[in-house]
Design a protein around this motif. Structure first.
Motif, PDB file in Angstrom:
ATOM      1  N   ASP A  72     -26.286  10.420   3.523  1.00  0.00           N
ATOM      2  CA  ASP A  72     -27.633  10.394   2.964  1.00  0.00           C
ATOM      3  C   ASP A  72     -27.572  11.052   1.591  1.00  0.00           C
ATOM      4  O   ASP A  72     -26.551  11.636   1.195  1.00  0.00           O
ATOM      5  N   ILE A  73     -28.655  11.002   0.865  1.00  0.00           N
ATOM      6  CA  ILE A  73     -28.796  11.744  -0.374  1.00  0.00           C
ATOM      7  C   ILE A  73     -28.831  13.240  -0.049  1.00  0.00           C
ATOM      8  O   ILE A  73     -29.327  13.659   1.004  1.00  0.00           O
ATOM      9  N   PHE A  74     -28.252  14.074  -0.914  1.00  0.00           N
ATOM     10  CA  PHE A  74     -28.370  15.526  -0.760  1.00  0.00           C
ATOM     11  C   PHE A  74     -28.263  16.159  -2.145  1.00  0.00           C
ATOM     12  O   PHE A  74     -27.574  15.644  -3.035  1.00  0.00           O
ATOM     13  N   SER A  75     -28.950  17.281  -2.322  1.00  0.00           N
ATOM     14  CA  SER A  75     -29.089  17.843  -3.666  1.00  0.00           C
ATOM     15  C   SER A  75     -27.768  18.343  -4.244  1.00  0.00           C
ATOM     16  O   SER A  75     -27.606  18.384  -5.474  1.00  0.00           O
TER      17      SER A  75
ATOM     18  N   GLY B 162     -16.794  13.285   5.081  1.00  0.00           N
ATOM     19  CA  GLY B 162     -16.720  13.672   3.675  1.00  0.00           C
ATOM     20  C   GLY B 162     -16.767  12.482   2.743  1.00  0.00           C
ATOM     21  O   GLY B 162     -16.732  11.326   3.167  1.00  0.00           O
ATOM     22  N   GLY B 163     -16.851  12.796   1.468  1.00  0.00           N
ATOM     23  CA  GLY B 163     -16.612  11.837   0.403  1.00  0.00           C
ATOM     24  C   GLY B 163     -15.295  12.189  -0.257  1.00  0.00           C
ATOM     25  O   GLY B 163     -14.740  13.275  -0.037  1.00  0.00           O
TER      26      GLY B 163
ATOM     27  N   VAL C  52       0.831  -1.206   0.000  1.00  0.00           N
ATOM     28  CA  VAL C  52       0.000   0.000   0.000  1.00  0.00           C
ATOM     29  C   VAL C  52       0.868   1.260   0.000  1.00  0.00           C
ATOM     30  O   VAL C  52       1.852   1.360   0.730  1.00  0.00           O
ATOM     31  N   THR C  53       0.482   2.223  -0.841  1.00  0.00           N
ATOM     32  CA  THR C  53       1.197   3.498  -0.922  1.00  0.00           C
ATOM     33  C   THR C  53       0.407   4.656  -0.321  1.00  0.00           C
ATOM     34  O   THR C  53       0.993   5.680   0.029  1.00  0.00           O
ATOM     35  N   HIS C  54      -0.922   4.511  -0.233  1.00  0.00           N
ATOM     36  CA  HIS C  54      -1.784   5.582   0.269  1.00  0.00           C
ATOM     37  C   HIS C  54      -2.904   4.982   1.121  1.00  0.00           C
ATOM     38  O   HIS C  54      -3.467   3.939   0.764  1.00  0.00           O
ATOM     39  N   VAL C  55      -3.239   5.666   2.211  1.00  0.00           N
ATOM     40  CA  VAL C  55      -4.414   5.333   3.018  1.00  0.00           C
ATOM     41  C   VAL C  55      -5.311   6.563   3.040  1.00  0.00           C
ATOM     42  O   VAL C  55      -4.886   7.647   3.461  1.00  0.00           O
ATOM     43  N   LEU C  56      -6.545   6.411   2.566  1.00  0.00           N
ATOM     44  CA  LEU C  56      -7.512   7.506   2.497  1.00  0.00           C
ATOM     45  C   LEU C  56      -8.646   7.225   3.470  1.00  0.00           C
ATOM     46  O   LEU C  56      -9.152   6.093   3.528  1.00  0.00           O
ATOM     47  N   LEU C  57      -9.069   8.252   4.214  1.00  0.00           N
ATOM     48  CA  LEU C  57     -10.127   8.096   5.208  1.00  0.00           C
ATOM     49  C   LEU C  57     -11.230   9.113   4.958  1.00  0.00           C
ATOM     50  O   LEU C  57     -10.958  10.304   4.815  1.00  0.00           O
ATOM     51  N   THR C  58     -12.473   8.630   4.943  1.00  0.00           N
ATOM     52  CA  THR C  58     -13.607   9.519   4.698  1.00  0.00           C
ATOM     53  C   THR C  58     -14.049  10.257   5.960  1.00  0.00           C
ATOM     54  O   THR C  58     -14.501  11.393   5.884  1.00  0.00           O
ATOM     55  N   HIS C  59     -13.935   9.592   7.125  1.00  0.00           N
ATOM     56  CA  HIS C  59     -14.326  10.223   8.381  1.00  0.00           C
ATOM     57  C   HIS C  59     -13.770   9.404   9.538  1.00  0.00           C
ATOM     58  O   HIS C  59     -13.085   8.404   9.330  1.00  0.00           O
TER      59      HIS C  59
ATOM     60  N   ALA D 235     -20.428  15.190   2.870  1.00  0.00           N
ATOM     61  CA  ALA D 235     -21.248  14.022   3.158  1.00  0.00           C
ATOM     62  C   ALA D 235     -22.130  14.388   4.352  1.00  0.00           C
ATOM     63  O   ALA D 235     -21.726  15.172   5.213  1.00  0.00           O
ATOM     64  N   LEU D 236     -23.326  13.830   4.398  1.00  0.00           N
ATOM     65  CA  LEU D 236     -24.239  14.081   5.516  1.00  0.00           C
ATOM     66  C   LEU D 236     -24.101  12.928   6.507  1.00  0.00           C
ATOM     67  O   LEU D 236     -24.667  11.853   6.330  1.00  0.00           O
ATOM     68  N   HIS D 237     -23.337  13.173   7.572  1.00  0.00           N
ATOM     69  CA  HIS D 237     -23.062  12.106   8.530  1.00  0.00           C
ATOM     70  C   HIS D 237     -22.474  12.763   9.778  1.00  0.00           C
ATOM     71  O   HIS D 237     -22.752  13.934  10.059  1.00  0.00           O
ATOM     72  N   SER D 238     -21.668  12.046  10.538  1.00  0.00           N
ATOM     73  CA  SER D 238     -20.949  12.588  11.689  1.00  0.00           C
ATOM     74  C   SER D 238     -19.545  12.012  11.671  1.00  0.00           C
ATOM     75  O   SER D 238     -19.218  11.195  10.807  1.00  0.00           O
ATOM     76  N   SER D 239     -18.693  12.431  12.620  1.00  0.00           N
ATOM     77  CA  SER D 239     -17.303  11.981  12.570  1.00  0.00           C
ATOM     78  C   SER D 239     -16.661  12.104  13.942  1.00  0.00           C
ATOM     79  O   SER D 239     -16.438  13.204  14.436  1.00  0.00           O
ATOM     80  N   SER D 240     -16.363  10.957  14.548  1.00  0.00           N
ATOM     81  CA  SER D 240     -15.679  10.931  15.834  1.00  0.00           C
ATOM     82  C   SER D 240     -15.109   9.541  16.032  1.00  0.00           C
ATOM     83  O   SER D 240     -15.455   8.607  15.314  1.00  0.00           O
ATOM     84  N   VAL D 241     -14.219   9.415  16.997  1.00  0.00           N
ATOM     85  CA  VAL D 241     -13.659   8.111  17.339  1.00  0.00           C
ATOM     86  C   VAL D 241     -13.951   7.842  18.811  1.00  0.00           C
ATOM     87  O   VAL D 241     -14.058   8.773  19.611  1.00  0.00           O
ATOM     88  N   SER D 242     -14.115   6.577  19.155  1.00  0.00           N
ATOM     89  CA  SER D 242     -14.439   6.220  20.537  1.00  0.00           C
ATOM     90  C   SER D 242     -13.318   6.617  21.479  1.00  0.00           C
ATOM     91  O   SER D 242     -12.144   6.345  21.217  1.00  0.00           O
ATOM     92  N   GLY D 243     -13.702   7.256  22.576  1.00  0.00           N
ATOM     93  CA  GLY D 243     -12.754   7.647  23.605  1.00  0.00           C
ATOM     94  C   GLY D 243     -12.999   6.880  24.886  1.00  0.00           C
ATOM     95  O   GLY D 243     -13.850   5.972  24.932  1.00  0.00           O
TER      96      GLY D 243
END
Length: 235
Positions: free
Chosen positions: A150-153, A131-132, A43-50, A111-119
């Motif tokens: 979700d869908i968004f216009s 994001g996307g 692997v050369t790249h790791v991409l994360l959406t959230h 992107a319509l969502h949320s973003s956090s990691v468990s603490g």
């Protein structure tokens, strides 16, 4: 372009000059059931959406082992540096921005969502906006991983600006749009040539099949590729 799905939203993308992991949730992924080493080879790249645990997954371990470039929002990059990832490995961005990844570029879109990691003690650590990711390649079709959404216009603007030909689309419902709505998003806002569903059939509380998504795209002219876990597919 060769794509391998590891279940949930985890994909490996192999193109000339790059081997990319997106959202490498491997350890503990019920669909994969194995460790991360095989998926991370070369692997050369790791991409994360959230920042959710089922998307960051094994990113820290993979990055430390491989020395790959991390492409994610600023908060995720800083969080993973705090987990021991080298600060020279990160390539941060945010919604609307495009970053050069060497043999391709990545644009961060909404992107319509949320973003956090468990603490600790049931808490959560905020990790920026979800994001996307739109990937532009010199010699391959443009790919859009929607992340969790979700869908968004404004999907129409993403199509107008980037004209993605390949879509990776969450369909599992409950935490993202379900299959029928995801199919509507593809038909109404995009001119995809090929789509691959994801974020389903992993945990019991989300949809277990892609049936609604497939049915919703019948007659659309869009090729629906149902990936098999761990099996590389040429796209």
């Amino acid at each position: 372009m060769k794509l391998t799905w590891y279940g949930h939203s985890a994909f490996r993308i192999e193109v000339a000059g790059a081997t990319i992991l997106i959202d490498p949730f491997l350890t503990g992924n019920p669909s994969w059931g194995q460790s991360w080493e095989q998926a991370a080879e070369g692997v050369t790249h790791v991409l994360l959406t959230h920042g959710h645990d089922d998307h960051i997954g094994d990113a820290a371990a993979i990055l430390k082992k491989t020395g790959a470039m991390l492409v994610a929002n600023f908060e995720i990059c800083m969080y993973l540096v705090g987990q021991g990832v080298g600060d020279k490995q990160i390539n941060p961005g945010n919604i609307g921005g495009t970053v050069d990844c060497g043999s391709f570029t990545t644009t961060f879109v909404a992107a319509l969502h949320s973003s956090s990691v468990s603490g600790p003690n049931g808490g959560n650590v905020y990790l920026g906006n979800p994001g996307g990711l739109v990937l532009h390649f010199a010699e391959e079709r443009t790919l859009y991983h929607m992340g969790d959404t979700d869908i968004f216009s404004d999907m129409a603007l993403i199509n107008e600006l980037h004209e993605p030909a390949i879509g990776i689309v969450p369909i599992g419902d409950r935490f993202t749009m379900g299959g029928a709505v995801a199919a509507l998003a593809c038909r109404r806002f995009f001119k995809f040539e090929t789509v691959l569903p994801c974020h389903f059939a992993s945990f019991p509380i989300i949809d277990q099949t892609a049936e609604q998504f497939v049915a919703g795209l019948e007659g659309s002219g869009i090729e629906v590729v149902l990936p098999r876990v761990g099996v590389a597919t040429d796209i």
